[in-house]
Each structure stands twice: as C-alpha cells, then as structure tokens.
Scaffold this motif. Structure first.
Motif, PDB file in Angstrom:
ATOM      1  N   THR A 299       6.130   7.776   3.849  1.00 66.68           N
ATOM      2  CA  THR A 299       6.037   6.574   3.026  1.00 66.68           C
ATOM      3  C   THR A 299       6.029   5.365   3.965  1.00 66.68           C
ATOM      4  N   TYR A 300       5.995   4.164   3.409  1.00 72.36           N
ATOM      5  CA  TYR A 300       5.976   2.982   4.274  1.00 72.36           C
ATOM      6  C   TYR A 300       6.593   1.786   3.554  1.00 72.36           C
ATOM      7  N   ARG A 301       6.961   0.770   4.337  1.00 72.27           N
ATOM      8  CA  ARG A 301       7.489  -0.491   3.831  1.00 72.27           C
ATOM      9  C   ARG A 301       6.811  -1.644   4.591  1.00 72.27           C
TER      10      ARG A 301
ATOM     11  N   ALA B 215      13.662  -6.168  13.648  1.00 69.27           N
ATOM     12  CA  ALA B 215      14.986  -5.878  14.200  1.00 69.27           C
ATOM     13  C   ALA B 215      15.581  -4.607  13.612  1.00 69.27           C
ATOM     14  N   ASP B 216      15.144  -4.252  12.405  1.00 68.87           N
ATOM     15  CA  ASP B 216      15.661  -3.031  11.774  1.00 68.87           C
ATOM     16  C   ASP B 216      15.197  -1.774  12.500  1.00 68.87           C
ATOM     17  N   LEU B 217      14.199  -1.886  13.355  1.00 69.38           N
ATOM     18  CA  LEU B 217      13.641  -0.717  14.052  1.00 69.38           C
ATOM     19  C   LEU B 217      14.193  -0.559  15.466  1.00 69.38           C
ATOM     20  N   ALA B 218      15.234  -1.303  15.792  1.00 70.08           N
ATOM     21  CA  ALA B 218      15.742  -1.337  17.167  1.00 70.08           C
ATOM     22  C   ALA B 218      16.141   0.038  17.683  1.00 70.08           C
ATOM     23  N   ASP B 219      16.647   0.900  16.815  1.00 75.24           N
ATOM     24  CA  ASP B 219      17.129   2.212  17.263  1.00 75.24           C
ATOM     25  C   ASP B 219      16.091   3.322  17.101  1.00 75.24           C
TER      26      ASP B 219
ATOM     27  N   TRP C  82      16.217   6.643   6.829  1.00 78.41           N
ATOM     28  CA  TRP C  82      17.115   5.690   6.176  1.00 78.41           C
ATOM     29  C   TRP C  82      16.378   4.452   5.671  1.00 78.41           C
ATOM     30  N   LEU C  83      15.205   4.133   6.253  1.00 76.46           N
ATOM     31  CA  LEU C  83      14.438   2.962   5.787  1.00 76.46           C
ATOM     32  C   LEU C  83      13.928   3.139   4.356  1.00 76.46           C
ATOM     33  N   ALA C  84      13.874   4.382   3.885  1.00 75.82           N
ATOM     34  CA  ALA C  84      13.389   4.625   2.526  1.00 75.82           C
ATOM     35  C   ALA C  84      14.293   3.987   1.479  1.00 75.82           C
TER      36      ALA C  84
END
Length: 255
Positions: free
Chosen positions: A158-160, A96-100, A85-87
C-alpha cells in the motif's frame, strides 16, 4: 504510391496518453499515431536521436535541444508492505517518519533527490520494478510518483502521500528544430484547443464572411406625407392601390 505520414509519440511509465490518442484519431484519422512505451531514462534520448516526433516525459530535459510544455505535477507517495507501521497513518506522512527505514533509490528514479531520507540500501536497484519486489520482501520502502505506485500495484503493498517530498513533473517535449505541423496539432490537443482554434493541419477551414444584403431603394415620397410614414393599408415598399371610385369611372346618365 504516396504513404500517409505518421506521428510517433513516446511516453514513459506512469503516463497514460489514451485520452489524447483518442482525440488525435478523431481529428486526424488519416495520420496513424504510433505510441512508443519507453523507460523513463530513454525518453529524452529517443527525442534527441529522432526516433520519436514528441514525447510525454518527466522533467528536467535539455532545454538547449528540446522544447517542453509542463502538463501536470504528480503527488509523491511512499510504498510499503501492508503490515508496516506506516499503514496505521490516516493522513500524510513526512520524510522524517522514514528515518529508521531503508529507502531504496533505483537507478531509474524520477524524483531527483539531493538528500535521500532514511537509511541507504546496500546497492541501488536497477529499476523501479526491482525496488518494488524488494519492498514486497519487507526489506525497505520506496518513494515514487503516485502513478508509478498504481502501475506497480500489488495486493500486499500500500502507500501514503508524503507532503514534503520532491515531486515529478510530466511534460510534452519535442526537438526544437522539428516543430512540425503535426507537433503543433498534438500541442493543441494536450492544451485542450478546439478544432477551429488549432494551429495544425487538422484545423477546420475558415468560413467566408456572408455578403451583406443589397440596400433597398427609397420609395418616392407623396405630397403631404411625412418622411418614413406609410399610407394606410400599405406595406413597406408596396405601391398604393387606385381609388375604387376612380376605377368605376363617372356614373352614366339616365335614359
């Protein structure tokens, strides 16, 4: 038979020493440059044990034994599968977006986490490469310097950028007790010094100052002539020509 000295440069994954190696070859063609690719955890050890003259390593290093010049700081990114979903994120993501998500923490981690985000994995992967394989299996995500994400690039990943994550700093390091002329030469190269401003043995010899031209002797001044005034038709430093009438002499008498 005398053997030319060599210079051994260690570098850790993600660092590309090619541009500095090319400059070295141009300035010191008689000194071979040996490039030693080493794991991130081994760079400092090689320098301590004398197996490399200098190294492009990641900070921190032991400042009591090694000197270090920071070169640049890398952006940190999160690596994940393209179906994650980060894509969908167009901008930077936050920790904080990686909490789960399960966030891998490999044993050769270079970010020096004090508090790893997300959920911990069951065990730590041995290397960054192993962690990338687990990310590709859609088991979790991985935070690394951007150069390592490019080094381990895969089509299915991929990455962000992660703006609030710790960052890794790359430095040139060498043993304090072995700051040789060749080390100084490499320091000059990474700092962008020219050949003439370099402190190492590749510096161009200084040119001797040019000797000043001898001063001209002052010409005698004629009566009635002001100082610095030239005679009509006379060049500087040139003697005046004799009068034409004086050259012909007195006119002869008629017979």
């Amino acid at each position: 038979m005398q053997v030319n000295p060599s210079f051994r440069l260690a570098y850790v994954p993600g660092v590309t020493p090619g541009k500095w190696a090319r400059v070295w070859g141009e300035r010191l063609p008689d000194v071979p440059l040996a490039l030693l690719a080493v794991p991130a955890a081994d760079g400092e050890r090689l320098l301590r044990e004398g197996d490399a003259d200098a190294g492009l390593v990641r900070l921190p290093v032991d400042k009591d034994v090694l000197s270090a010049i920071p070169l640049y700081t890398e952006t940190t990114v999160v690596v994940f599968p393209k179906e994650h979903w980060l894509a969908a994120a167009e901008d930077d993501v936050a920790l904080a977006d990686l909490a789960d998500d399960v966030v891998f923490h490999p044993l050769d981690d270079t970010l020096g986490w004090t508090d790893l985000p997300g959920r911990p994995a069951i065990e730590r992967p041995a290397t960054t490469g192993d962690a990338i394989e687990l990310v590709a299996a859609n088991v979790g995500v991985l935070l690394v310097p951007q150069s390592l994400a490019r080094l381990h690039h895969r089509r299915d990943l991929t990455y962000r950028t992660v703006a609030d994550a710790p960052q890794s700093q790359v430095a040139l390091s060498w043993p304090q007790e072995r700051t040789t002329d060749l080390v100084e030469e490499f320091i000059g190269i990474v700092r962008g010094r020219t050949v003439n401003s370099s402190r190492g043995r590749g510096a161009a010899p200084a040119q001797e100052p040019k000797k000043a031209a001898p001063a001209r002797k002052p010409q005698p001044q004629k009566a009635g002539q002001k100082a610095g005034q030239k005679t009509t038709g006379q060049k500087a430093g040139q003697k005046p020509k004799p009068n034409a009438a004086a050259k012909r002499g007195k006119p002869r008498r008629g017979r």
